[in-house]
Motif scaffolding. Structure first.
Motif, mmCIF file in Angstrom:
data_model
loop_
_atom_site.group_PDB
_atom_site.id
_atom_site.type_symbol
_atom_site.label_atom_id
_atom_site.label_comp_id
_atom_site.label_asym_id
_atom_site.label_seq_id
_atom_site.Cartn_x
_atom_site.Cartn_y
_atom_site.Cartn_z
ATOM 1 N N GLN A 280 22.176 -2.216 -4.361
ATOM 2 C CA GLN A 280 23.400 -1.872 -5.093
ATOM 3 C C GLN A 280 24.351 -1.070 -4.213
ATOM 4 N N SER A 283 26.191 -3.564 -2.071
ATOM 5 C CA SER A 283 27.304 -4.227 -2.776
ATOM 6 C C SER A 283 28.511 -3.295 -2.851
ATOM 7 N N ASP A 287 32.240 -3.955 -1.310
ATOM 8 C CA ASP A 287 33.423 -3.845 -2.157
ATOM 9 C C ASP A 287 34.417 -2.843 -1.563
#
Ligand SMILES: *[C@@H]1O[C@H](CO)[C@@H](O)[C@H](O)[C@H]1NC(C)=O
Ligand SMILES: *[C@@H]1O[C@H](CO)[C@@H](O)[C@H](O)[C@H]1NC(C)=O
Ligand SMILES: *[C@@H]1O[C@H](CO)[C@@H](O)[C@H](O)[C@H]1NC(C)=O
Ligand SMILES: *[C@@H]1O[C@H](CO)[C@@H](O)[C@H](O)[C@H]1NC(C)=O
Ligand SMILES: *[C@@H]1O[C@H](CO)[C@@H](O)[C@H](O)[C@H]1NC(C)=O
Ligand SMILES: *[C@@H]1O[C@H](CO)[C@@H](O)[C@H](O)[C@H]1NC(C)=O
Length: 317
Positions: A280, A283, A287
């Motif tokens: 996570q 990610s 981003d």
């Protein structure tokens, strides 16, 4: 060079947010404060230090700069060189309830930059004035350090500014507990030094397929930090301050909602489960890198970026 920007804070109160180094010379968090009474202006500095371990940082501050703390140019240079530390300077009103907002972009970009530089996936904040500083508190943790426990972005912190007959004595974090986000063993509970803080999960802090998404959008308010300040002890005339006790009566989400009116958004997240923090966090990093490219670096117009930590002298040419 010098510019001054104002930020309207909650409840009709005004927190004056000074962000450029040159202004910070007028509002110098390293000058010795005169004894205060209620309503006086009172300047504090927040050092934002990405990539560190809060416990280690606390030990390092005590070992390296035991008498003047963060107001030590040599020590500051170390924090800048090693961690890309930054500073924000705030001009508070003594014994008013005020919320200092640390915008999400000011946390996320330095955070991912730190890990790109091989440092820890953390962001810490240290409050200071002259020779007095708080212990470091995490604003974000993306690692799996069992001592820290949870992962995510800390949405609410409470700082107690303690005086004795108007003289500053302590800057202390007040424990908002993790009662609102699943208790002290929750994956959203960040264990700070001596206090616990609820966090917002990473999955809620990426664009996640939203079109035309920007980190300055309101939806990311629940990924920003609301730093609540309260005053305790007594003023120059031995009158007792009241806002410290007010802060202590509130809980994490009531404090957040004072500022963001995002209570329900935050509450809906508290039982999110991390199965894999590392993926996570990856990610989140992807981003952030995409956002950074779109925003063309760190200077989007309405972002309130802290300046690089420089105190004596602030405006050296
Ligand atoms: C952070 O620092 C503390 C104190 O030095 C240490 O006990 C802890 O193991 C450190 N955490 C990590 C992940 O290195
Ligand atoms: C300032 O910091 C440096 C390096 O961290 C340290 O060697 C020095 O003793 C400190 N000065 C004071 C007055 O604490
Ligand atoms: C990112 O890291 C680089 C290399 O350490 C540094 O020069 C730069 O100032 C950093 N940027 C931010 C926003 O921290
Ligand atoms: C913690 O994270 C590191 C780096 O991502 C990884 O190598 C390690 O296996 C993780 N430990 C646990 C207990 O998940
Ligand atoms: C946060 O994430 C949860 C679970 O993914 C979702 O239900 C919730 O709507 C999200 N909240 C916001 C504000 O994006
Ligand atoms: C994207 O956002 C910008 C700035 O808010 C706006 O001008 C533009 O119309 C938006 N584009 C789309 C496709 O929504």
């Amino acid at each position: 060079m010098c510019s001054l920007r104002r930020l309207d804070a909650l409840l009709g109160l005004l927190a004056l947010l000074l962000l450029a180094g040159c202004d910070a010379m007028m509002f110098d968090p390293c000058s010795p404060p005169a004894p205060v009474v209620r309503g006086d202006s009172f300047v504090i500095g927040l050092a934002l230090i990405p990539g560190g371990n809060a416990s280690d940082l606390a030990i390092t501050i005590n070992a390296e700069s035991p008498t003047i703390g963060l107001c030590n140019q040599t020590f500051q240079n170390y924090l800048i060189t090693k961690f890309n530390a930054q500073i924000a300077v705030f001009n508070l009103r003594v014994d008013r309830l005020q919320v200092l907002r640390i915008p999400y972009p000011d946390v996320i970009f330095p955070l991912v930059n730190a890990t790109a530089n091989g440092l820890r996936p953390t962001m810490t904040v240290v409050a200071f004035r002259n020779n007095i500083n708080s212990v470091p508190a995490y604003l974000a943790n993306g690692g799996n350090d069992t001592a820290i426990g949870g992962a995510g972005f800390v949405v609410s912190l409470a700082l107690l500014i303690r005086f004795e007959t108007g003289v500053l004595r302590f800057l202390q974090w007040f424990d908002l507990t993790c009662n609102d986000c699943g208790g002290s063993t929750s994956q959203l509970c960040i264990r700070q030094i001596g206090v616990n803080s609820c966090a917002t999960p990473f999955t809620n802090c990426t664009c996640g397929g939203r079109s035309n998404c920007s980190y300055t959008d309101e939806v990311f308010d629940s990924c920003s930090t609301a730093l609540n300040t309260g005053f305790s002890g007594t003023d120059l005339n031995s009158a007792a301050f009241r806002t410290g006790a007010q802060i202590q009566r509130l809980n994490a989400f009531s404090l957040v909602s004072l500022y963001y009116t995002a209570k329900s958004a935050v509450l809906s997240q508290y039982n999110a489960i991390y199965t894999n923090i590392a993926s996570q966090y990856a990610s989140l990093t992807a981003d952030a890198n995409a956002q950074q490219t779109e925003a063309d670096g760190f200077n989007t117009a309405d972002r309130l970026a802290p300046v690089v930590l420089r105190v004596t002298p602030m405006c050296k040419v």
